[in-house]
Each structure stands twice: as C-alpha cells, then as structure tokens.
Enzyme design. Structure first.
Site, PDB file in Angstrom:
ATOM      1  N   HIS A  10       0.821  -1.211   0.000  1.00 49.73           N
ATOM      2  CA  HIS A  10       0.000   0.000   0.000  1.00 49.73           C
ATOM      3  C   HIS A  10       0.862   1.271   0.000  1.00 49.73           C
ATOM      4  O   HIS A  10       2.033   1.256   0.379  1.00 49.73           O
ATOM      5  CB  HIS A  10      -0.924   0.017   1.225  1.00 49.73           C
ATOM      6  CG  HIS A  10      -0.188   0.043   2.535  1.00 49.73           C
ATOM      7  ND1 HIS A  10       0.369   1.189   3.071  1.00 49.73           N
ATOM      8  CD2 HIS A  10       0.101  -0.946   3.410  1.00 49.73           C
ATOM      9  CE1 HIS A  10       0.938   0.915   4.228  1.00 49.73           C
ATOM     10  NE2 HIS A  10       0.803  -0.388   4.457  1.00 49.73           N
ATOM     11  N   ARG A  65      -6.080   1.059   4.088  1.00 47.37           N
ATOM     12  CA  ARG A  65      -4.922   1.579   3.373  1.00 47.37           C
ATOM     13  C   ARG A  65      -4.537   0.680   2.196  1.00 47.37           C
ATOM     14  O   ARG A  65      -4.080   1.158   1.164  1.00 47.37           O
ATOM     15  CB  ARG A  65      -3.738   1.776   4.320  1.00 47.37           C
ATOM     16  CG  ARG A  65      -3.259   0.535   5.090  1.00 47.37           C
ATOM     17  CD  ARG A  65      -2.265   0.947   6.177  1.00 47.37           C
ATOM     18  NE  ARG A  65      -1.658  -0.166   6.902  1.00 47.37           N
ATOM     19  CZ  ARG A  65      -2.177  -0.742   7.966  1.00 47.37           C
ATOM     20  NH1 ARG A  65      -3.359  -0.356   8.432  1.00 47.37           N
ATOM     21  NH2 ARG A  65      -1.525  -1.720   8.593  1.00 47.37           N
ATOM     22  N   GLU A  98      -1.862  -6.739   7.786  1.00 46.01           N
ATOM     23  CA  GLU A  98      -0.501  -6.603   8.296  1.00 46.01           C
ATOM     24  C   GLU A  98      -0.315  -7.465   9.544  1.00 46.01           C
ATOM     25  O   GLU A  98      -1.284  -7.867  10.201  1.00 46.01           O
ATOM     26  CB  GLU A  98      -0.222  -5.122   8.609  1.00 46.01           C
ATOM     27  CG  GLU A  98       1.152  -4.808   9.204  1.00 46.01           C
ATOM     28  CD  GLU A  98       2.314  -5.234   8.298  1.00 46.01           C
ATOM     29  OE1 GLU A  98       2.522  -6.464   8.183  1.00 46.01           O
ATOM     30  OE2 GLU A  98       3.009  -4.367   7.756  1.00 46.01           O
ATOM     31  N   HIS A 192       0.565  -5.570   2.628  1.00 46.19           N
ATOM     32  CA  HIS A 192       1.378  -4.845   3.599  1.00 46.19           C
ATOM     33  C   HIS A 192       2.801  -5.391   3.606  1.00 46.19           C
ATOM     34  O   HIS A 192       3.067  -6.459   3.051  1.00 46.19           O
ATOM     35  CB  HIS A 192       0.739  -4.969   4.984  1.00 46.19           C
ATOM     36  CG  HIS A 192      -0.710  -4.582   4.989  1.00 46.19           C
ATOM     37  ND1 HIS A 192      -1.151  -3.323   5.305  1.00 46.19           N
ATOM     38  CD2 HIS A 192      -1.829  -5.308   4.670  1.00 46.19           C
ATOM     39  CE1 HIS A 192      -2.471  -3.272   5.190  1.00 46.19           C
ATOM     40  NE2 HIS A 192      -2.902  -4.468   4.812  1.00 46.19           N
TER      41      HIS A 192
END
Length: 361
Positions: A10, A65, A98, A192
């Site tokens: 991201h 994100r 993540e 991530h």
C-alpha cells in the site's frame, strides 16, 4: 501459458514514516502522498502493458490503506476506459492484513518510554526476527478486536496465515479458475510489508535468518511469473542481499534516474549525505544514525530535494544489512560500497521491457 502475480505494498499511510508507529491491524488511512503513490503505481503498470482489463482478480486485506491503494492503482491501470475494470473483481481477506503488533500497536517505534520499558534489543527482535512477538493486546486496551483477530503475532505467525490465504484463494485464482491452455492470467495482491515479505520468502525459499532483510517499499510493483501448467516459477533466480530471488521490481525511468544520481559523487547515498548525518564528526555512522537520517529525508527536514521511493528503498536495504548488530558502525567507504551493491541488486531485479528500464540508459 503464464500466470503473473503482481505484489504491491500500500501507499504511505498516516502512521508510516517519518514518525512511524507500529500500525499492524489498526485501520488508518493513506496520506495524500500515499494516494499519489498508488495512482503512480497503476500508471507505471499500465505503461508496461498491465492494463486493468488484463487483471483477472485482485486480492487485498480488510484494512483501508491496502484496499484504497488497490482501488486507485486499478483505476489508474484502466485509464480513461474505466469500464474495463470492476471493483467486483477485488477480493478481500483478513489473512492478508498486516502483522499484528499486540500491545504496542499505535505506539511510536521510537518512543523513549517504550524503549525504556522493554529495551531496544527486545524491540529490535520483535521487528527483525521470525519468532519474537510483542506482549498480547488486552481487551481493555485501544485497538483490541474480537476473535478471529489475533492479540499478537510473530513474523512466523503472520507468514502462516498469509500462506494459508495463498493456498486457499490466490493460487486457485492463478491456476484453476480458467483453462490453463487458453490464455495467460494476471493476479494482483495489494497488501502490507510483512504479508508481502512472507509471500516473497516462501516463493524464493528464503531462510528464517534472511527474511527480515527483504525490503518491501511502498507502491513499487513486484512481479513473479509462473508457468500455469506446472505452477513453477519461470523467471531467472537472481542473487541478492537476502539470497536468491525470482522477483522483479517494476521501476519508472524517474526511479532509475534518481537511483543512478544517488550513488554519483555528491548524491544522496554518498559523502554529501554521510557528512550531513555524521553530526559528531567521527567519520562513521551507527545504524540508529542512518535510520534517523532516513526519517529526516522522509519528513522533508533537510535542504536536499526529497528522496523518492526507490532511493529510500536503497537506504533501507543498507539498514537491513547492518541491523543484525545494533552496535554496528559503518565508514564512508563501507557506506558507499553497500549503496553500490544494493543498487546492483535492484538493477538486476528490474523488469526490462524497454530501454528505459536500464539504470545507465
């Protein structure tokens, strides 16, 4: 026929550098810069022949994100022909979230109180080893989420769930959802740093000791190519700092120019930058000093032009090479040598679809 897997971290979030926090499962948005990075990644992919119409499926995490980066990149890959892409082809999975940082989620990585409580070496082990994990997040603490969300994870824990997701969902989309004899497939995964690192480590058979050296820059597409019939990687394995890799970075002409300039006399990764970081005049830098210098570049707190993602990636790769020993120091000559070696690694792993992909061109 070929399946191309495009991995994309991201864009910059509000908790990324310069004042970085342990973000983990905290659902924070992109910055304006992060949105620009996502659009730029899509434009770069489009310019290299990866148009949105060619993307069969895109996977992303449940965190905004990553999802917003995925939407922006794919819209950019579609260009003015927005009807060639549908968000219905985006599949979300929390296993691509993540790594969970437990009780330290939301805290600044450089927080003096955090370092005083746990010790810098312990915090470093959380970030740079496979098995260490922060204390678990208690239910009464901010950012707690009910199961199946974890309460803390090691990098190994994160890798296990990511590989489960690959086996259950991503691999079938690459190899099983259409006749392998009919046409090539393209699958995008927007996630991530640690989830992408986990996939790369598995694809390239990276040892546990070397996994933390894998650097995943924001919004730089990383490509793997598989033969659909055999499901085997077909790109050449190139040697690098973290061992051999089949990965190919996709960088723009601007990225290449800035990397090339960075290692020239007076460039960002040579004497001029070294001297600006060597405040004590000892002619050597510690890992902590280099990290502080990188954060200053990201914050724009210097008189130098801002570094782009590719130059920052080189600097961070140097830190990862040195960070096994937090007390390690590096001289100017060693710093320049490491910078040149990291640039060579990147240059070897770049997708070369036209002459602009050459560092010297």
């Amino acid at each position: 026929t070929i399946s191309t897997l495009i991995l994309l971290r991201h864009g910059q979030s509000i908790w990324n550098e310069p004042d970085a926090r342990f973000t983990g499962w905290c659902d924070v948005p992109l910055t304006v810069k992060g949105r620009v990075e996502a659009v730029g990644a899509g434009q770069l992919l489009r310019s290299r022949g990866f148009r949105a119409a060619k993307v069969d499926v895109a996977f992303t995490s449940e965190l905004q994100r990553a999802h917003e980066t995925c939407e922006l990149a794919l819209a950019s890959m579609a260009g003015h022909k927005q009807d060639t892409w549908s968000s219905a082809r985006i599949r979300r999975d929390s296993r691509l979230n993540e790594r969970h940082y437990g009780a330290v989620q939301g805290l600044h990585k450089s927080d003096p109180e955090l370092h005083a409580r746990f010790g810098s070496e312990t915090i470093h082990s959380w970030r740079r080893s496979m098995s260490a994990k922060p204390p678990p997040l208690a239910e009464q603490q901010p950012w707690w989420q009910p199961p199946p969300a974890p309460v803390t994870e090691s990098l190994a824990d994160c890798q296990r769930r990511v590989l489960e997701c690959f086996t259950d969902r991503i691999s079938p989309a690459m190899f099983e959802e259409a006749d392998p004899a009919l046409r090539d497939r393209t699958v995008v995964v927007v996630a991530h740093a640690n989830t992408i690192r986990s996939l790369m480590a598995a694809f390239d058979c990276v040892s546990d000791e070397e996994v933390p050296k894998l650097h995943v820059p924001n919004s730089v597409p990383i490509l793997y190519r598989f033969e659909r019939a055999t499901r085997k990687l077909i790109s050449t394995r190139l040697q690098g700092a973290a061992g051999g890799s089949h990965a190919r970075w996709l960088l723009s002409a601007e990225n290449h120019a800035q990397i090339r300039d960075a290692i020239q006399p007076g460039g960002m990764l040579t004497r001029a930058l070294f001297d600006s970081w060597d405040l004590a005049g000892k002619r050597q830098l510690s890992v902590a000093q280099i990290e502080a210098g990188i954060n200053a570049l990201l914050a724009g707190d210097t008189e130098r032009p801002p570094a782009n993602c590719a130059v920052i990636a080189v600097a961070k790769k140097i830190v990862r090479e040195l960070s096994a020993d937090r007390s390690a120091t590096v001289t100017l000559a060693e710093f320049e040598r490491l910078a040149a070696e990291e640039v060579q690694d990147i240059e070897k792993s770049v997708v070369r679809q036209n002459p602009r992909d050459l560092l010297g061109g």
